[in-house]
Scaffold this active site. Sequence first.
Site, PDB file in Angstrom:
ATOM      1  N   ASP A  22       0.868  -1.173   0.000  1.00  0.00           N
ATOM      2  CA  ASP A  22       0.000   0.000   0.000  1.00  0.00           C
ATOM      3  C   ASP A  22       0.912   1.232   0.000  1.00  0.00           C
ATOM      4  O   ASP A  22       2.113   1.125   0.257  1.00  0.00           O
ATOM      5  CB  ASP A  22      -0.882  -0.060   1.257  1.00  0.00           C
ATOM      6  CG  ASP A  22      -1.661   1.211   1.493  1.00  0.00           C
ATOM      7  OD1 ASP A  22      -2.310   1.683   0.535  1.00  0.00           O
ATOM      8  OD2 ASP A  22      -1.618   1.733   2.622  1.00  0.00           O
ATOM      9  N   ASP A  62      -0.190   5.100   1.040  1.00  0.00           N
ATOM     10  CA  ASP A  62      -0.433   6.067   2.126  1.00  0.00           C
ATOM     11  C   ASP A  62      -0.500   5.386   3.489  1.00  0.00           C
ATOM     12  O   ASP A  62      -1.235   4.425   3.672  1.00  0.00           O
ATOM     13  CB  ASP A  62      -1.745   6.824   1.878  1.00  0.00           C
ATOM     14  CG  ASP A  62      -1.636   7.767   0.697  1.00  0.00           C
ATOM     15  OD1 ASP A  62      -1.163   8.888   0.897  1.00  0.00           O
ATOM     16  OD2 ASP A  62      -1.994   7.362  -0.428  1.00  0.00           O
ATOM     17  N   ASP A  99      -2.059  -0.544   5.724  1.00  0.00           N
ATOM     18  CA  ASP A  99      -2.527  -0.001   7.002  1.00  0.00           C
ATOM     19  C   ASP A  99      -4.034   0.226   7.080  1.00  0.00           C
ATOM     20  O   ASP A  99      -4.560   0.508   8.149  1.00  0.00           O
ATOM     21  CB  ASP A  99      -1.840   1.345   7.283  1.00  0.00           C
ATOM     22  CG  ASP A  99      -2.361   2.452   6.382  1.00  0.00           C
ATOM     23  OD1 ASP A  99      -2.422   2.218   5.159  1.00  0.00           O
ATOM     24  OD2 ASP A  99      -2.723   3.529   6.892  1.00  0.00           O
TER      25      ASP A  99
HETATM   26 MG   LIG Z   1      -2.981   3.162   3.366  1.00  0.00          MG
END
Ligand SMILES: [Mg+2]
Length: 268
Positions: free
Chosen positions: A30, A32, A215
């Site tokens: 991922d 961000d 996340d």
């Molecule tokens: Mg993310």
Amino acid sequence: VRDGLRPSALEHWEEIARRLAGRSPAVFLDYDGTLSPIAPRPELATLPEPTREILRRLAARGPVAILSGRGREDVAALVGLDGLTYAGSHGFDIAGPTLRREIGDGIPERIDRAAARLREELSGIEGALVEPKRFAVAIHYRLARPEDLPRIEQAVDAVRAEYPDLRKVPGKKIFELRPDLDWDKGHALLWLLEALHVERLDEDGGEVVPLYVGDDVTDEDAFRAIEGRGIGVLVAEEPRETAAAYSLRNPEEVRVFLERLAGEPLTP
Ligand SMILES: [Mg+2]
């Protein structure tokens, strides 16, 4: 399990290294909150230069794909490396050195129209940002006043009702309208794994171990997709229900983890 979190991927590095011994990791990341710290505005979430250098090294050794909720071209520009595969809009828009795939039919046109309607509906609300991303439109409210949140969500719901083939998905300080299709980061990961794995087989015939670091709630689809077969690493400061086996606390720890991965010999 430290503080109720999943075991640390750094503290348990030896265990991970053993699983990778003699095999090739296929690295899915991922962007961000994983590679780049969460920023107050999406365009400020730049990639730290040391992380870029590690990604370059990793990509020289095996497949590296970035799976982001951002538009594909946006995230590719932020990472700034050729030779990686980029899956934007949660995997709806995929392009790599040898790959190209778009999911659905006529989606970018409908997203454009929905984005225009959202701008109308949200024009009076300070801090509500509309970001069209070809295959999804994001409504960021990180900069909005908390008391405006109900109005923002009402506006999003009103526009969604005009586009029955879009669905609303909540994220970290954002809502998104996305195509209501059975496709997500997990589907994209499995599709990519097949596409990339075939290429790897020609080279060395080695077993590929998928590794995913993310996340957000949308990353759980990817963790579930590789559960039992690969290695899922959740980036989180606080304990959370997850299908990932390991955790890292922040993008800084992710960088250290990737550095170890880039330095780990592929054979025992
Ligand atoms: Mg993310």
